[in-house]
Scaffold this active site. Sequence first.
Site, short mmCIF file in Angstrom:
data_model
loop_
_atom_site.label_atom_id
_atom_site.label_comp_id
_atom_site.label_asym_id
_atom_site.label_seq_id
_atom_site.Cartn_x
_atom_site.Cartn_y
_atom_site.Cartn_z
N CYS A 121 16.97 -34.55 26.38
CA CYS A 121 18.13 -35.24 26.95
C CYS A 121 18.06 -36.75 26.74
CB CYS A 121 18.26 -34.91 28.43
SG CYS A 121 18.19 -33.15 28.77
N HIS A 260 22.38 -40.01 31.47
CA HIS A 260 22.36 -38.59 31.11
C HIS A 260 22.96 -37.80 32.27
CE1 HIS A 260 21.25 -34.61 30.20
NE2 HIS A 260 20.22 -34.56 31.02
N ASN A 291 25.58 -30.13 31.89
CA ASN A 291 24.49 -30.89 31.28
C ASN A 291 24.38 -30.45 29.82
OD1 ASN A 291 21.98 -31.69 30.31
ND2 ASN A 291 20.91 -31.35 32.25
O1 UT7 Z 1 18.54 -32.44 31.78
C1 UT7 Z 1 17.18 -32.52 32.03
C2 UT7 Z 1 16.89 -33.07 33.37
N1 UT7 Z 1 17.18 -32.08 34.36
C3 UT7 Z 1 17.39 -32.42 35.63
O2 UT7 Z 1 17.39 -33.59 35.94
C4 UT7 Z 1 17.60 -31.33 36.67
C5 UT7 Z 1 17.08 -31.75 38.00
N2 UT7 Z 1 17.15 -30.73 39.03
C6 UT7 Z 1 18.31 -30.30 39.60
O3 UT7 Z 1 19.38 -30.68 39.18
C7 UT7 Z 1 18.21 -29.43 40.84
O4 UT7 Z 1 16.87 -29.29 41.21
C8 UT7 Z 1 18.84 -28.01 40.71
C9 UT7 Z 1 20.35 -28.14 40.59
C10 UT7 Z 1 18.27 -27.31 39.48
C11 UT7 Z 1 18.55 -27.17 41.94
O5 UT7 Z 1 19.03 -27.84 43.09
P1 UT7 Z 1 18.06 -28.10 44.33
O6 UT7 Z 1 18.88 -28.82 45.32
O7 UT7 Z 1 16.82 -28.78 43.83
O8 UT7 Z 1 17.75 -26.64 44.83
P2 UT7 Z 1 16.36 -26.06 45.33
O9 UT7 Z 1 15.66 -25.45 44.18
O10 UT7 Z 1 15.64 -27.06 46.15
O11 UT7 Z 1 16.84 -24.91 46.30
C12 UT7 Z 1 17.53 -25.22 47.55
C13 UT7 Z 1 18.05 -23.93 48.17
C14 UT7 Z 1 16.99 -22.82 48.28
O12 UT7 Z 1 17.31 -22.07 49.45
P3 UT7 Z 1 16.48 -22.26 50.80
O13 UT7 Z 1 15.05 -22.00 50.44
O14 UT7 Z 1 16.71 -23.69 51.21
O15 UT7 Z 1 17.08 -21.26 51.73
C15 UT7 Z 1 17.25 -21.98 47.04
O16 UT7 Z 1 16.86 -20.64 47.23
O17 UT7 Z 1 19.09 -23.39 47.34
C16 UT7 Z 1 18.72 -22.09 46.90
N3 UT7 Z 1 19.14 -21.98 45.50
C17 UT7 Z 1 20.36 -21.54 45.14
N4 UT7 Z 1 21.41 -21.10 45.87
C18 UT7 Z 1 22.53 -20.75 45.20
C19 UT7 Z 1 18.46 -22.31 44.38
N5 UT7 Z 1 19.20 -22.10 43.29
C20 UT7 Z 1 20.38 -21.62 43.73
C21 UT7 Z 1 21.58 -21.23 43.09
N6 UT7 Z 1 22.61 -20.81 43.85
N7 UT7 Z 1 21.72 -21.30 41.75
#
Ligand code: UT7
Length: 340
Positions: A121, A260, A291
């Site tokens: 990226c 990005h 993305n």
């Molecule tokens: O391009 C290269 C660079 N990439 C990036 O910069 C990406 C950076 N990361 C992100 O954008 C985020 O970490 C994600 C969008 C991938 C994920 O978002 P998050 O806010 O970090 O989610 P998380 O993994 O901390 O999960 C939070 C909650 C969890 O539930 P509990 O444990 O709080 O009950 C997950 O189980 O959201 C849940 N969860 C989802 N729920 C619905 C995780 N993925 C999903 C999903 N749909 N797809």
Amino acid sequence: MTLKFTIPTQNARILAVGAYRPPRVVPNSELVERIDSSDEWIQQRTGIQTRHWAAADESVADMAVKASRIAISRAGINPQEIDTIIFATITYPYQTPSASTEVAKQLEIKGAAAFDVGAACAGFSYGLGLANDMIRSGSAKYVLVIGAEKISDFLDLDDRATSFIFADGAGAVVVGPSDSVGIGPTTMGSDVENRDAIAMVPSWIDYKPGSDLTDLAWPVIHQEGQKVFRWAVYEVAKVGKEIIAKSGLTPADIAAFIPHQANERIIDSLTKSMELPDTVIVARDIRTTGNTSAASIPLAMDALLAQHPDLHGKNALLIGFGAGLVYAGQVVELPPLPKN
Ligand code: UT7
């Protein structure tokens, strides 16, 4: 014996930008069932509403050619004047020959230097930095810098951490000679402690010399979302401040911020941490583009200029970051209003 050659000091700038978004729009609702998610969750956590996916028979090089034709036409130059093609991508499915040579062939550009940049990226900002340095040192005159991806070919639609994030598209700029400094110094770097946080697996990670290559599955992209999120918010903000300072500017001199497009919450956090004033127009192309890795900055630049024509010729801060983990960025003067 010393070389009898005086290094020219030719300034460079972005002459024009072009973009191509494949026509197929994919809403969140098409993806949520397989990952037990919802449109609301995706919009709240990432800002993404829709994204574009290429048709099955449309390659990443085909998309790059479409964006490049627009950029070259807007720059008002003949394609034959392009002497260097730099193609940033992680989704060209061949190790060799390069994607840049396929673009040269399709555009019938003969004799140009052509090579690919594999910096995920951050690839577009790496390529732009190289283009600037090549023109400044006399190694090139007109450089076509492309960022293009067809990530839909490398997606696991059952993976909750990636399926809704990544998307397809292409952006290109023509960089050429300028009377004034149109591209500031590029900051490039890496944080290899987090090397496995984003990876195409099970391709090379499982590969060891002597492995049975027939066992390797088609690679798909994976990421440890939270780890990358934290790194982006803390480390990339420091990089952004360094880029502005290296350019001899302050945040008040920046008219637009085009990072990005990884996650709208990361964009908000960077804007705040770098103390960019409210007058700075921030690119939020992620909402309708997702993305697109190396394509995201030129796509976002094109969209921002279409929405805010007054930004032509103004200063913009670009920062790319991603798998490696690697980063690169620079302050640029946005291209002038297109001639064509
Ligand atoms: O391009 C290269 C660079 N990439 C990036 O910069 C990406 C950076 N990361 C992100 O954008 C985020 O970490 C994600 C969008 C991938 C994920 O978002 P998050 O806010 O970090 O989610 P998380 O993994 O901390 O999960 C939070 C909650 C969890 O539930 P509990 O444990 O709080 O009950 C997950 O189980 O959201 C849940 N969860 C989802 N729920 C619905 C995780 N993925 C999903 C999903 N749909 N797809």
